[in-house]
Write an enzyme that holds these catalytic residues in place. Structure first.
Site, PDB file in Angstrom:
ATOM      1  N   GLN A 491       0.811  -1.224   0.000  1.00  0.00           N
ATOM      2  CA  GLN A 491       0.000   0.000   0.000  1.00  0.00           C
ATOM      3  C   GLN A 491       0.838   1.265   0.000  1.00  0.00           C
ATOM      4  O   GLN A 491       0.310   2.367  -0.152  1.00  0.00           O
ATOM      5  CB  GLN A 491      -0.974   0.000   1.190  1.00  0.00           C
ATOM      6  CG  GLN A 491      -0.387   0.425   2.530  1.00  0.00           C
ATOM      7  CD  GLN A 491       0.307  -0.701   3.270  1.00  0.00           C
ATOM      8  OE1 GLN A 491       0.865  -1.612   2.680  1.00  0.00           O
ATOM      9  NE2 GLN A 491       0.275  -0.641   4.595  1.00  0.00           N
ATOM     10  N   SER A 531      -7.380   1.052   7.193  1.00  0.00           N
ATOM     11  CA  SER A 531      -6.954   2.378   6.727  1.00  0.00           C
ATOM     12  C   SER A 531      -6.595   3.302   7.891  1.00  0.00           C
ATOM     13  O   SER A 531      -6.734   4.517   7.804  1.00  0.00           O
ATOM     14  CB  SER A 531      -8.045   3.023   5.862  1.00  0.00           C
ATOM     15  OG  SER A 531      -8.365   2.209   4.755  1.00  0.00           O
ATOM     16  N   ALA A 712      -3.862  14.655   6.514  1.00  0.00           N
ATOM     17  CA  ALA A 712      -4.127  13.406   5.784  1.00  0.00           C
ATOM     18  C   ALA A 712      -4.926  12.416   6.627  1.00  0.00           C
ATOM     19  O   ALA A 712      -4.975  12.492   7.856  1.00  0.00           O
ATOM     20  CB  ALA A 712      -2.816  12.770   5.351  1.00  0.00           C
ATOM     21  N   GLY A 714      -6.615   7.966   5.985  1.00  0.00           N
ATOM     22  CA  GLY A 714      -6.489   6.752   5.192  1.00  0.00           C
ATOM     23  C   GLY A 714      -7.378   6.714   3.965  1.00  0.00           C
ATOM     24  O   GLY A 714      -8.416   7.371   3.896  1.00  0.00           O
ATOM     25  N   VAL A 715      -6.951   5.864   2.987  1.00  0.00           N
ATOM     26  CA  VAL A 715      -7.675   5.809   1.715  1.00  0.00           C
ATOM     27  C   VAL A 715      -7.720   4.399   1.116  1.00  0.00           C
ATOM     28  O   VAL A 715      -8.370   4.180   0.104  1.00  0.00           O
ATOM     29  CB  VAL A 715      -7.043   6.792   0.709  1.00  0.00           C
ATOM     30  CG1 VAL A 715      -5.677   6.276   0.237  1.00  0.00           C
ATOM     31  CG2 VAL A 715      -7.946   7.042  -0.482  1.00  0.00           C
ATOM     32  N   GLU A 717      -9.286   1.717   1.552  1.00  0.00           N
ATOM     33  CA  GLU A 717     -10.541   0.993   1.401  1.00  0.00           C
ATOM     34  C   GLU A 717     -11.644   1.801   0.709  1.00  0.00           C
ATOM     35  O   GLU A 717     -12.654   1.246   0.283  1.00  0.00           O
ATOM     36  CB  GLU A 717     -11.053   0.566   2.786  1.00  0.00           C
ATOM     37  CG  GLU A 717     -10.115  -0.355   3.526  1.00  0.00           C
ATOM     38  CD  GLU A 717     -10.455  -0.449   5.012  1.00  0.00           C
ATOM     39  OE1 GLU A 717     -10.799  -1.542   5.464  1.00  0.00           O
ATOM     40  OE2 GLU A 717     -10.378   0.584   5.699  1.00  0.00           O
TER      41      GLU A 717
END
Length: 763
Positions: A491, A531, A712, A714-715, A717
């Site tokens: 990831q 995430s 920022a 998480g991304v 999912e």
């Protein structure tokens, strides 16, 4: 909500190639599968052939006599090392090897060891097990009141703060039931202008990481070292130490690169057995699963979701009732957390005053289910976004306009009572509609090829409360290293975290060395899942880098460097120690605030530190003669706050959407009396190059996440959320057929077309 401008040139915001890319493409990256150590034994397990049964006898004599076999062990042998050999993150319900009875086909019953893996496999086939079969239960709804009880007593683990409310029960298959009540749902239904009610189903699927699960345990002079393909090395150390009754400092867990994980490699999978075997034999022991064996180890929850909505005369949803049944299989794994954390989002990203949620985690005699990319959210979005389209069409309202009228906006409370903060749901919806050119005329095809389009939007809470710790080490020559237990499984987390360090220390990210997880060296991290890493570990890394910077500045002052001088780091150390010597160590620890749901209402005003938002739009073609669906356009949009590395974000979006495309269109674990009948890539199809739509767009909705590292979150999912309902909605748009069960196979589409035409296909 703060909409930000692109960041000025710096380390954060660069589309930096992944730091490990060259090592991987040249074959130099290290994986546990490639590890060989002197004297190593290979393990092959004997697996149950019945779904539910008492073990009458296990005959290992023929296996032991096979030339080259080192040993054959059963569950009773494991007790010599681990008196209570049961593990699990939510319940201590899973035995290292079956004891007394088996609860699903494929459960490990015995294990053969040999230097040669082929000899071990042959020996495993010689073990004879006699079972007394017991009644089995396979369906999640059936399990609610089945007389077939999978576990006699439930034993909560109490490991994680958010699962400490679990309590042991008897004579039930319900591992956890979560309930939420807000407002007066019954009154909303009684006064509604319209009431809509539907039921949706999802199938059991497998993560299929192309690197199958593998672990290697080595006994040491005063403990044990475990090399493992794991997403949660800190948890593995804690759980193995608990099982053995040892202090944590006697267990070392090391994780190199992972060839994919997607949730399959969380918590304990193979580690408990190899640990016990290494201590029994006093030899290193390696256990590598085949692709087939992974299907018996962990999977994604099959679900049944019953959803009912009250809608007023203006098209506003005023009440919603959600009942979700999660098929957890034979062992709970992390299913109870999925049931609660995902369950409370079941009403969808809509502003609904009156809500009732009932979410049940059920034991059945299928292989265990746990975390899989999306953590239960794609199953829910599939249902509530299909339901949303059905309501809009019945009321003759444009589906996008209906969503606009009901969407949760900034500051409004979600079903739990937690306010939506820094959650750009409306912006994601608008970006999808814009890129779909939704308001323009649409070519609907002709002849046997019909065209349709659809959208879907979803959201997810973060797993909370969880802790991350990081160290940043500045060496005397000015170079630096980051120590963390976040696992990079493809990831790009190593790269993103290096960019955070580099931004703070004003160095090049390429020059930050990232130390892979080693529990003797790298500090605690709850796990790489859900995430959470960008937000949680990202904050810990930023704090550690800032701490290191402050300590370096203090050292500079102590040696008389003028304020604001550009004295090189190496010169500061030389002035301090008289030579190139010493270190500056920065430490960062992060845990967000959290409030558990009320035990009666299920409500909480602080249920998550951040929300993940993802939307999908698709255009499709349906062949009305065959039912074949061709995806011609796929639009992904997501709010991940401020992207640390835009290119990695884009690949995460397309990767997540393509993975969910497989779960939507054809992936399905097929069963016969509990036996998986398609546990191989010959029969279980994942997306190939010909399944990928020719037109894919990935869009980053620029919105800053308060409290996130450089804004920022998480991304990984987010692009899974809307894919399934968007495609189902597009099929409905194209041919007028509504499918309520996944996967959306050509056969199911054709059956729907023929049924609608009054010419049904016979079974």
């Amino acid at each position: 909500m703060t909409i930000h401008k692109p960041m000025p040139a710096g380390q954060v915001g660069r589309s930096l190639p992944r730091l490990e890319a060259r090592a991987k493409v040249t074959g130099r990256a290290d994986y546990v599968h490639n590890m060989r150590v002197p004297g190593m034994l290979m393990a092959k397990v004997v697996r149950s052939t019945v779904a539910h049964g008492r073990i009458v006898s296990i005959d290992t004599s023929a296996a032991r006599q096979l030339e080259g076999v080192f040993a054959v062990y059963t569950g009773e042998d494991i007790r010599k090392i681990i008196p209570e050999p049961y593990y699990g993150p939510a319940f201590h319900d899973q035995p290292v090897l079956a004891l007394g009875k088996v609860r699903h086909v494929g459960e490990p019953v015995a294990v053969a060891l040999a230097r040669d893996a082929h000899v071990a496999e042959q020996a495993a086939q010689l073990v004879e097990v006699v079972y007394e079969e017991l009644p089995a239960v396979f369906g999640e709804v059936e399990a609610m009141d089945s007389k077939a009880i999978v576990h006699d007593v439930l034993k909560p683990a109490g490991t994680f703060p958010d699962l400490k409310h679990l309590h042991g029960k008897k004579n039930t298959n319900i591992a956890l039931d979560f309930h939420l009540k807000r407002g007066d749902v019954e009154s909303a239904f009684a006064s509604a202008a319209h009431v809509f009610e539907h039921e949706f189903h999802t199938q059991q699927v497998m993560h299929t990481p192309l690197e199958p699960m593998v672990s290697l345990a080595e006994p040491t002079r005063d403990g044990l070292t475990i090399h493992t393909a794991s997403q949660s090395p800190s948890f593995v150390r804690i759980e193995i130490a608990r099982l053995l009754g040892w202090p944590e400092n006697k267990v070392q867990v090391k994780v190199p690169h992972l060839g994919g994980g997607f949730g399959a490699k969380l918590y304990i999978k193979l580690e408990a057995l190899v640990a016990a075997l290494a201590l029994l034999t006093r030899r290193p022991v390696k256990w590598s699963l085949t692709m087939e064996e992974q299907f018996y180890t962990i999977s994604k929850h099959a679900t049944t979701f019953r959803i009912k909505s009250a809608v007023d005369g203006a098209g506003k949803v005023t009440g919603r009732s959600c009942t979700v049944y999660w098929n957890g299989g034979a062992y709970a794994d992390i299913g109870p957390r999925v049931t609660q954390k995902s369950g409370f989002t079941a009403p969808g990203p809509y502003d609904i005053e009156n809500v009732a949620i009932d979410s049940y985690s059920l034991y059945t005699n299928r292989p265990p289910a746990g975390a899989l990319r999306g953590f239960g959210i794609p199953q829910l979005v599939w249902a509530y976004e299909s339901h949303t389209d059905l309501i809009a069409r019945e009321l003759n309202i444009d589906p996008v306009e209906f969503r606009r009228n009901n969407i949760l906006r900034e500051g409004r409370p979600q079903a739990t009572g937690t306010a939506m903060k820094d959650a750009a749901i409306d912006l994601v919806l608008e970006k999808v509609a814009e890129r779909m050119n939704w308001s323009a005329p649409f070519d609907r095809g002709s002849g046997t090829i019909r065209r349709g389009r659809g959208v879907g939007i979803g959201f997810k809470a973060s797993i909370s409360p969880t802790t991350s710790v990081a160290f940043v080490n500045i060496y005397a020559d000015g170079s630096c290293a980051l120590y963390m237990s976040t696992v990079d499984m493809g990831q790009g987390s190593d790269t993103a975290m290096a960019q955070i360090v580099a931004e703070v220390l004003q160095v090049q990210a390429e020059n930050v060395r990232v130390i892979h997880p080693d529990t003797d060296v790298t500090p605690y991290d709850m796990a790489t899942l859900g995430s959470r890493s960008t937000f949680h570990m990202g904050n810990a890394v930023k704090l550690a880098a800032e701490d290191a910077k402050q300590k370096l500045e203090a050292m500079a002052r102590s040696v008389g460097a003028p304020e604001g001088s550009n004295l090189e780091t190496r010169e500061i150390f030389k002035k301090k120690y008289g030579m190139q010597a010493g270190n500056v160590m920065g430490v960062g620890s992060y845990i967000p605030t959290y409030k558990s749901p009320d035990s009666v209402t299920g409500m909480s005003d602080n249920i998550t530190p951040f929300w993940m938002i993802g939307g999908t739009g698709v255009e499709i073609e349906v062949d009305t003669e065959t039912g074949h669906v061709k995806l011609t356009k796929l639009i992904n949009a997501a709010d991940m706050g401020r992207p640390l590395n835009p290119h990695i974000v884009e690949t995460q979006l397309s990767g997540a959407a393509i993975m969910q495309l497989g779960f939507t269109m054809f992936e399905n674990m097929e069963f016969d009396a509990g036996q998986v009948t398609n546990a191989s890539f010959a029969d279980y199809k994942i997306p190939g190059i010909h399944d990928i739509p020719p037109d894919i767009e990935n869009h980053i909705v620029l919105a800053e996440q308060g409290g996130g590292p450089f804004g920022a979150k998480g991304v990984g999912e987010s692009a899974t959320f809307g894919v399934s309902p968007a495609i189902a909605n597009a099929i409905h748009d194209a041919v007028g057929v509504r499918l309520t069960d996944l996967p959306l196979t050509a056969e199911s589409v054709l059956r729907g077309i023929r049924l609608k035409a009054g010419n049904p296909i016979g079974d």
